[in-house]
Design a protein around this motif. Structure first.
Motif, short mmCIF file in Angstrom:
data_model
loop_
_atom_site.label_atom_id
_atom_site.label_comp_id
_atom_site.label_asym_id
_atom_site.label_seq_id
_atom_site.Cartn_x
_atom_site.Cartn_y
_atom_site.Cartn_z
N GLU A 191 41.98 38.37 37.34
CA GLU A 191 40.60 38.37 37.84
C GLU A 191 40.31 37.11 38.64
N ALA A 192 40.74 35.96 38.13
CA ALA A 192 40.53 34.70 38.86
C ALA A 192 41.30 34.72 40.18
N ARG A 209 42.11 37.35 41.96
CA ARG A 209 41.43 38.26 42.89
C ARG A 209 40.20 37.58 43.50
N ARG A 210 39.44 36.86 42.69
CA ARG A 210 38.25 36.18 43.20
C ARG A 210 38.63 35.06 44.17
N ASP A 252 39.38 36.55 47.49
CA ASP A 252 38.12 36.92 48.16
C ASP A 252 37.45 35.70 48.77
N VAL A 253 37.46 34.57 48.06
CA VAL A 253 36.85 33.34 48.57
C VAL A 253 37.58 32.87 49.82
N ASN A 312 36.90 29.54 37.80
CA ASN A 312 35.77 29.96 38.64
C ASN A 312 36.08 29.58 40.08
N GLY A 364 34.72 30.22 42.69
CA GLY A 364 33.51 29.86 43.43
C GLY A 364 33.27 28.36 43.43
#
Length: 223
Positions: free
Chosen positions: A17-18, A20-21, A24-25, A203, A205
């Motif tokens: 999940e991390a 994949r994020r 995306d970033v 995270n 982000g």
């Protein structure tokens, strides 16, 4: 066009999940900027190195080479995931990084030479492209004054001078296997006045927050 230089711990490749994020970033950033990502070796490197040791390999040169190739495998995963933005290869030299940036928005690499950490690679890339700030999505959320795994009284540091951190490393106050940055990386940061921002990879982000001037982890200033 601005170039964002970021290192991501190899541990992120065990957290789907991390990961994949993070992809995306980087994709979002690549729409307006160039991005260089330095990938760590993580579990793949550790397991390969342990396998080599079990076969009697004791030379640090060969163990480092194995770790570098593992980091390049992780880099290749990101290269494939970041198409069509990413340069279709994993650079093995700084010259290849610069060549890749001339043709693509994103360049992903792993280690470069034995005896050099990916943190040092991060700073060398930043120096080459003229970046004044780099970002490290780390397995640790902060820089601590001691190893937080073994010292309950370890203090997180929101801001620390590169020279002070270097002093601690030289004095052995920060264990080498914990230290997020080695002396080579800190030397480059100091000589080229590069600020290093560190935050947790969990995270992704955090990368955007750090770029906007935030400090969700620790900031190492080149003084």
């Amino acid at each position: 066009m601005d170039t964002v230089v970021v290192k991501v711990t190899g541990k992120i490749f065990d957290d789907q999940e991390a990961l994949r994020r993070f992809v995306d970033v980087v994709r979002e950033l690549a729409r307006e900027r160039r991005v260089v990502v330095v990938a760590g070796g993580g579990r793949v490197a550790r397991e390969a190195i342990e396998k080599a040791k079990s076969l009697g390999v004791s030379s640090n040169y060969w163990l480092d080479e194995i770790g570098i190739e593992a980091s390049r495998l992780n880099a290749l995963i990101l290269v494939a995931s970041l198409q069509p933005f990413s340069y279709p290869g994993v650079p093995r030299t700084l010259g290849e990084v610069m060549h890749g940036l001339a043709y693509s928005r994103v360049v992903v690499l792993g280690g470069l030479v034995p005896g050099q950490s990916t943190a040092a690679v991060l700073l060398e890339v930043a120096e080459a492209v003229g970046a004044r700030e780099v970002y490290d999505l780390s397995a640790t959320d902060y820089v601590y004054d001691k190893d937080p795994r073994t010292s309950p009284d370890a203090r997180p540091l929101k801001v620390v001078q590169a020279s002070k951190l270097a002093e601690w490393l030289k004095a052995g106050q920060v264990p080498g296997d914990y230290a997020l940055l080695d002396l080579r990386a800190l030397d480059i940061a100091a000589r080229s006045r590069i600020t290093i921002k560190i935050a947790s990879y969990k995270n992704p982000g955090n990368l955007i927050e750090m770029m906007r001037g935030g400090n969700p982890g620790s900031t190492i200033i080149p003084e």
